[in-house]
Design an enzyme around this catalytic site. Sequence first.
Site, short mmCIF file in Angstrom:
data_model
loop_
_atom_site.label_atom_id
_atom_site.label_comp_id
_atom_site.label_asym_id
_atom_site.label_seq_id
_atom_site.Cartn_x
_atom_site.Cartn_y
_atom_site.Cartn_z
N CYS A 126 54.72 8.86 82.31
CA CYS A 126 53.53 8.67 83.15
C CYS A 126 53.76 7.54 84.16
O CYS A 126 54.46 7.75 85.14
CB CYS A 126 52.30 8.45 82.28
SG CYS A 126 50.81 8.85 83.20
N HIS A 184 52.45 12.86 79.08
CA HIS A 184 52.74 11.99 77.93
C HIS A 184 53.32 12.83 76.80
O HIS A 184 52.57 13.35 75.97
CB HIS A 184 51.46 11.32 77.43
CG HIS A 184 50.92 10.26 78.33
ND1 HIS A 184 51.36 8.95 78.29
CD2 HIS A 184 49.99 10.32 79.31
CE1 HIS A 184 50.72 8.25 79.20
NE2 HIS A 184 49.88 9.05 79.85
N GLU A 224 54.67 11.91 74.21
CA GLU A 224 54.46 11.29 72.89
C GLU A 224 53.24 11.85 72.16
O GLU A 224 53.16 11.81 70.94
CB GLU A 224 54.35 9.76 73.03
CG GLU A 224 53.13 9.21 73.76
CD GLU A 224 53.31 9.09 75.26
OE1 GLU A 224 54.11 9.87 75.83
OE2 GLU A 224 52.64 8.24 75.88
N1 GLN Z 1 48.06 4.22 86.15
C1 GLN Z 1 48.75 5.42 86.42
C2 GLN Z 1 47.82 6.54 86.87
O1 GLN Z 1 46.62 6.42 86.75
C3 GLN Z 1 49.53 5.86 85.20
C4 GLN Z 1 48.67 6.28 84.06
C5 GLN Z 1 49.39 6.31 82.75
O2 GLN Z 1 50.49 5.80 82.62
N2 GLN Z 1 48.77 6.88 81.75
O3 GLN Z 1 48.27 7.56 87.34
#
Ligand code: GLN
Length: 532
Positions: free
Chosen positions: A376, A504, A506
């Site tokens: 992410c 993600h 995970e």
């Molecule tokens: N802050 C970033 C976004 O909003 C990444 C979000 C995250 O890592 N879950 O896209």
Amino acid sequence: MKYVVVTGGVMSGLGKGIVSASVGKILKSYGLTVRMLKMDGYLNVDPGTLNPYEHGEVFVLNDGTETDLDLGHYERFLNLNLDRDSSVTNGKIYKEVIDNERKGIYLGKTVQIIPHVTNVIIEHIKQINESDVVIIEVGGTVGDMENMVFLEALRQISIKEKVVFVHLSYVPLSSGNEQKTKPTQHSIRNLLQLGIYPDIIIGRCGTDLQQETKNKISLFGGVEKSCVISDPDAEIYELPLLFDRQNLGNIVMNKLDFEINQEAEKNKFKELDLWKNLVENLKNKSKSVSIGVVGKYAHLEDAYLSIKEAVKHSQMNLNIPVNFEIVEAESENLEEKLKKFDGIIVPGGFGIRGIEGKIRAVNFCRINKIPFLGLCLGFQVAVIEFARNVCNMDDANSSEAAQECPNPVIDLLFEQIKISDLGGTMRVGAYPCVIKSDTLAHEIYNKDTIDRRYRHRYGLNLKYKEILERNGMLFSGTSPDGKLMEILELNKEVHPFFIASQYHPEFSSRPEKPEELFMGLVKACAEKIKRL
Ligand code: GLN
């Protein structure tokens, strides 16, 4: 419908989520269909806006529900996908009651905690059907003002339905190393005052409970001695096995009036045996590979819990021991600290803090050919690093970190641009990702399409796609319409393992179904060690 209710005594942090998941795992191994439900006393409608400092990581379900990390344990132990009906908070319940009141549903009535709030809780519980048993974990500890109403609703349910109450309590050791039952006695009294009689009491203690301790707890708790169960310090995935050895599965099945026939017994043996083999691999003491996570909540392991577990799942399936550590992204001598790792993960995150450190970590991995997995925000900083240092855009950044940035290579997703509220406004939940053939991603997944969970507002700014590609960054996974870049990688000839996902991974990893990117990283680390 039949229920197992898990309550906690004395203090929080005893591992009630893991105990609930373990009970669920055992019942499932008998061939039952199990559903899980978490009840939390706080007034947030969901935990999506809670700070990891206060509540650990936010866990995301397929349907986009942002929930707490216990649901992660449930999914991992039971290898199932939960949905928004799997958790309720006081906030969610009260909102519903107040919305009902405004709509005039209770017209003419005084709206009260009993029966109006308890009825809404009962409705939530009852809407979970199509399963043999529901395991309900009540957050916090018995006696907390916040959870009273949940316990009252559960007491009401137990009048008509089959409910087994499992109480997890703390058994501390005195200075003379004696197991003390007094705190447990007090917490049982709290439970009894609420009209709830425990059926099973689990004692959380550093070691197994002594017989004398069990006798005392049995006497004060009004439960049979065989229903006092030890919960000693152990690897979390070992717990279903430890409980099964103490006959917990049998006890719960009997109390719920489920017949244990030969087939169920055989099923259980088979499933727990497979589980045992996976858990055994966590005990492999041969030379381990070392993986570092560059995060901004370095002292707070729970903030990266699913990542830690996902790495363990790879370890369980590959039988490669892994040493896992979190490194503070804002460390001055970050590169020095990263030298000892065979592989590095840059995890998700929000806000400005830690971003520059994470960019430095990506640079360290890229230049030194250290296996790298970005998740992410980790995907986003990999783009920024590449734009700055390979495409010569010194001022490249994410508009999340630098609003007036002249080269926002990472920008708000177009559908997000008009959104200003911070609660429940992200691209969140499972979406398909199409994987290009002949790429590292395809080699790892061996599939053309996968479904993974997202939680973000920002993404690759398509204006920069071409220049990034021209310089060697490959976008090997995209949304089905090709508009959102979801996986990036570097060619294997340039770097042995450099891959990042906007999703993600995970959140989708389980002991029985390890997520492929983590498997890929652990394998790449093992290969790196072999080469040295
Ligand atoms: N802050 C970033 C976004 O909003 C990444 C979000 C995250 O890592 N879950 O896209």
